[in-house]
Scaffold this motif. Structure first.
Motif, PDB file in Angstrom:
ATOM      1  N   TRP A   1       0.939  -1.133   0.099  1.00  0.00           N
ATOM      2  CA  TRP A   1      -0.056   0.001   0.141  1.00  0.00           C
ATOM      3  C   TRP A   1       0.849   1.168   0.074  1.00  0.00           C
TER       4      TRP A   1
ATOM      5  N   LYS B   1       0.070   5.111   0.643  1.00  0.00           N
ATOM      6  CA  LYS B   1      -0.829   6.129   1.005  1.00  0.00           C
ATOM      7  C   LYS B   1      -0.638   7.303   0.059  1.00  0.00           C
TER       8      LYS B   1
ATOM      9  N   LYS C   1       2.505  -1.246  -6.542  1.00  0.00           N
ATOM     10  CA  LYS C   1       1.725  -0.689  -5.268  1.00  0.00           C
ATOM     11  C   LYS C   1       0.253  -0.150  -5.400  1.00  0.00           C
ATOM     12  N   TRP C   2      -0.579  -0.681  -4.548  1.00  0.00           N
ATOM     13  CA  TRP C   2      -2.071   0.191  -4.581  1.00  0.00           C
ATOM     14  C   TRP C   2      -2.020   1.606  -4.063  1.00  0.00           C
TER      15      TRP C   2
ATOM     16  N   ASP D   1      -3.851   4.573  -2.526  1.00  0.00           N
ATOM     17  CA  ASP D   1      -5.262   5.042  -1.972  1.00  0.00           C
ATOM     18  C   ASP D   1      -4.976   5.488  -0.614  1.00  0.00           C
TER      19      ASP D   1
ATOM     20  N   ASP E   1      -5.638   1.386   3.065  1.00  0.00           N
ATOM     21  CA  ASP E   1      -5.332   0.204   2.620  1.00  0.00           C
ATOM     22  C   ASP E   1      -6.399  -0.610   2.167  1.00  0.00           C
TER      23      ASP E   1
ATOM     24  N   GLY F   1      -6.007  -3.254   0.059  1.00  0.00           N
ATOM     25  CA  GLY F   1      -5.598  -4.447  -0.565  1.00  0.00           C
ATOM     26  C   GLY F   1      -6.422  -5.635  -0.585  1.00  0.00           C
TER      27      GLY F   1
END
Length: 130
Positions: free
Chosen positions: A2, A4, A105-106, A108, A111, A113
């Motif tokens: 993740w 941020k 990587k996400w 957002d 989190d 995920g």
């Protein structure tokens, strides 16, 4: 993993996931992404957060759409997608949520995920105008 990410100028992280995801994927600031989505929504006659609105916005910028091909649509997660696609820029559509995955990587404000992607938008690797 993740990353941020909350470019919202007021720090809000509710109701603007489409704007955040589009901003991350296109390299725009929150305001430009919001205005572009709002204008696209006006043109197509729908809200900026509607799937067809942000899909049209991304398509106009060279993104292509693909369905997530998973044996288990309720157990294949954003984290799984990020591991499977360690390079590239993607915007994932989940049930009730949208986020960006960039180079594994996400991005957002929380989190996400464990969310389950249904489809995604991507740009070919050789497309340089992100």
């Amino acid at each position: 993993m993740w990353h941020k990410f909350n470019p919202n100028p007021r720090g809000s992280s509710v109701g603007d996931c489409v704007v955040r995801a589009v901003a991350a994927a296109t390299g725009q600031d929150w305001e430009k992404a919001y205005l572009g989505l709002a204008l696209t929504g006006f043109i197509v006659g729908d809200m900026p957060s509607a799937n067809r609105t942000w899909g049209a916005y991304l398509q106009k910028r060279g993104f292509k759409r693909s369905l997530v091909e998973a044996d288990c649509t309720t157990c294949y997660t954003v984290a799984d997608f990020a591991r499977e696609y360690p390079r590239g820029v993607y915007v994932l559509g989940c049930s009730g949520h949208v986020l960006a995955v960039i180079d594994g990587k996400w991005w957002d404000s929380w989190d996400s995920g464990a969310e389950c992607p249904i489809y995604y938008w991507y740009k070919e690797e050789n497309d340089a105008d992100l």
